[in-house]
Scaffold this motif. Structure first.
Motif, PDB file in Angstrom:
ATOM      1  N   LEU A   1       0.829  -1.204   0.000  1.00 57.80           N
ATOM      2  CA  LEU A   1       0.000   0.000   0.000  1.00 57.80           C
ATOM      3  C   LEU A   1       0.863   1.254   0.000  1.00 57.80           C
ATOM      4  O   LEU A   1       0.588   2.215  -0.719  1.00 57.80           O
TER       5      LEU A   1
ATOM      6  N   LYS B   1       1.065   4.117  -3.003  1.00 56.37           N
ATOM      7  CA  LYS B   1       0.594   5.477  -2.781  1.00 56.37           C
ATOM      8  C   LYS B   1       1.696   6.528  -2.814  1.00 56.37           C
ATOM      9  O   LYS B   1       1.408   7.709  -3.020  1.00 56.37           O
ATOM     10  N   HIS B   2       2.933   6.147  -2.576  1.00 56.70           N
ATOM     11  CA  HIS B   2       3.980   7.139  -2.385  1.00 56.70           C
ATOM     12  C   HIS B   2       5.015   7.093  -3.511  1.00 56.70           C
ATOM     13  O   HIS B   2       5.655   6.051  -3.743  1.00 56.70           O
TER      14      HIS B   2
ATOM     15  N   GLN C   1      -4.455   2.404  -9.535  1.00 56.70           N
ATOM     16  CA  GLN C   1      -4.160   3.741  -9.013  1.00 56.70           C
ATOM     17  C   GLN C   1      -5.218   4.759  -9.427  1.00 56.70           C
ATOM     18  O   GLN C   1      -5.466   5.729  -8.706  1.00 56.70           O
TER      19      GLN C   1
ATOM     20  N   ALA D   1      -9.508   5.983  -7.345  1.00 53.45           N
ATOM     21  CA  ALA D   1      -9.240   6.696  -6.090  1.00 53.45           C
ATOM     22  C   ALA D   1     -10.271   6.404  -5.010  1.00 53.45           C
ATOM     23  O   ALA D   1     -10.014   6.600  -3.820  1.00 53.45           O
TER      24      ALA D   1
ATOM     25  N   ASP E   1      -8.612   0.902   1.165  1.00 50.51           N
ATOM     26  CA  ASP E   1      -7.302   0.245   1.254  1.00 50.51           C
ATOM     27  C   ASP E   1      -7.452  -1.271   1.209  1.00 50.51           C
ATOM     28  O   ASP E   1      -6.634  -1.972   0.585  1.00 50.51           O
TER      29      ASP E   1
ATOM     30  N   LYS F   1      -7.936  -2.331  -2.326  1.00 51.75           N
ATOM     31  CA  LYS F   1      -6.692  -2.203  -3.095  1.00 51.75           C
ATOM     32  C   LYS F   1      -5.747  -3.366  -2.803  1.00 51.75           C
ATOM     33  O   LYS F   1      -5.098  -3.905  -3.713  1.00 51.75           O
TER      34      LYS F   1
END
Length: 340
Positions: free
Chosen positions: A40, A44-45, A69, A72, A76, A79
């Protein structure tokens, strides 16, 4: 330009319950070290997961992750389940659900602990700040031991905002004021709540019943942070040693608030109503000569306070009327302190 390949950092609990970092260079290693939280984070980063897939040549998986991605609105949990399918994680869905539930609980616990740590830090800061303010008020008294206005103001602040500190610290406060700021002790004795720290009788010398004494004083009465225990009777004796002294010595210790008046056989008003007065002692050539005191608005026929040269009762009056024994031919001086 040459593509720089890097490994994807993941963490999976080992048999000892620890979380060593593993660096995946392939999807096989990603599967072996399946880490929902790590994936995760990588998703996300900084496009960490897509860049890893790109440099490692996993184009099919890269396409699917980019689609993920774009969604949105997905939670979580959704995902992670989607990534488990994309990377073909060999885990029954029920086990995956349990793993995600455990991770969510861990995250909630972490948030709770972090909140408690933050709260504790706030409490520690508040206590530290309060202790600093408390010590500054004590220091202000010691720096200006004969300035009645400063002493009274600081003691009012101590009582209003730091009564718990003062209750616990009352013994140390007594001794430091005994040595350096005796006026502060008299100001505390003239306060009906603080007086009970050191004396067990009221302004007129009557014993204060235990059920009427301030609870915060009684709560700490059995606690002493040294080997020496001082009772109200002991404090009384120490206070007499401090204040039952000749007038010049008394003035040197207390400053300009000390008063001395010659008494006649007639009642005279020396301080008006509204003045707070502590009668300290009688100075005369004859130990048996008595003088009589009462409040400014008192009726002289009421039972007055009776003093002789050996009396020191720390009585507090609203104004002051006084006279000496009608049969006395000796000069008789009454020493007192005017606190307002």
């Amino acid at each position: 330009m040459k593509t720089i390949k890097f490994n994807l950092p993941l963490q999976k609990p080992d048999a000892a319950g620890k979380y060593p970092i593993a660096y995946a260079s392939s999807i096989e290693e990603l599967r072996d070290n399946f880490d929902p939280q790590g994936l995760l984070f990588a998703l996300k980063h900084n496009n960490l997961l897509t860049r890893w897939l790109e440099v490692r040549g996993y184009s099919d998986e890269l396409t699917e992750i980019k689609k993920l991605q774009d969604k949105a609105d997905l939670s979580d949990t959704s995902k992670v389940k989607a990534m488990a399918k994309i990377f073909q994680i060999d885990m029954p869905e029920s086990d995956l659900d349990q793993l995600l539930a455990d991770l969510d609980r861990m995250q909630q616990n972490l948030s709770f602990v972090q909140e408690k740590i933050s709260h504790l830090q706030d409490v520690q800061k508040a206590v530290s700040d309060s202790n600093k303010c408390y010590l500054e008020l004590i220091k202000g008294i010691l720096d200006h031991p004969q300035d009645l206005d400063i002493v009274k103001q600081n003691i009012r602040e101590l009582k209003a905002h730091f009564l718990e500190f003062l209750t616990i610290d009352r013994r140390s406060v007594f001794w430091v004021c005994y040595e350096k700021a005796p006026l502060a002790l008299l100001v505390m004795l003239a306060d009906p709540d603080l007086r009970q720290f050191y004396l067990d009788f009221d302004f007129l010398g009557k014993a204060i019943p235990n059920d009427q004494r301030a609870q915060n004083v009684l709560a700490f009465s059995a606690q002493d942070f040294s080997h020496e225990t001082l009772t109200p009777a002991t404090y009384d004796e120490e206070l007499k040693k401090l204040f039952h002294v000749p007038l010049d010595e008394l003035s040197a210790r207390l400053g300009s608030c000390v008063r001395s008046v010659n008494l006649s056989t007639e009642w005279n008003t020396f301080e008006p109503e509204g003045s707070q007065v502590i009668c300290l002692s009688v100075q005369t050539y004859n130990s048996y000569v008595e003088c009589f005191c009462c409040a400014a608005a008192g009726n002289n026929s009421d039972d007055p306070l009776i003093y002789n040269r050996n009396t020191l009762g720390f009585n507090v009056l609203n104004g002051l009327q006084a006279r000496r024994d009608m049969n006395c031919l000796y000069m008789t001086e009454l020493c007192y302190v005017k606190l307002s």
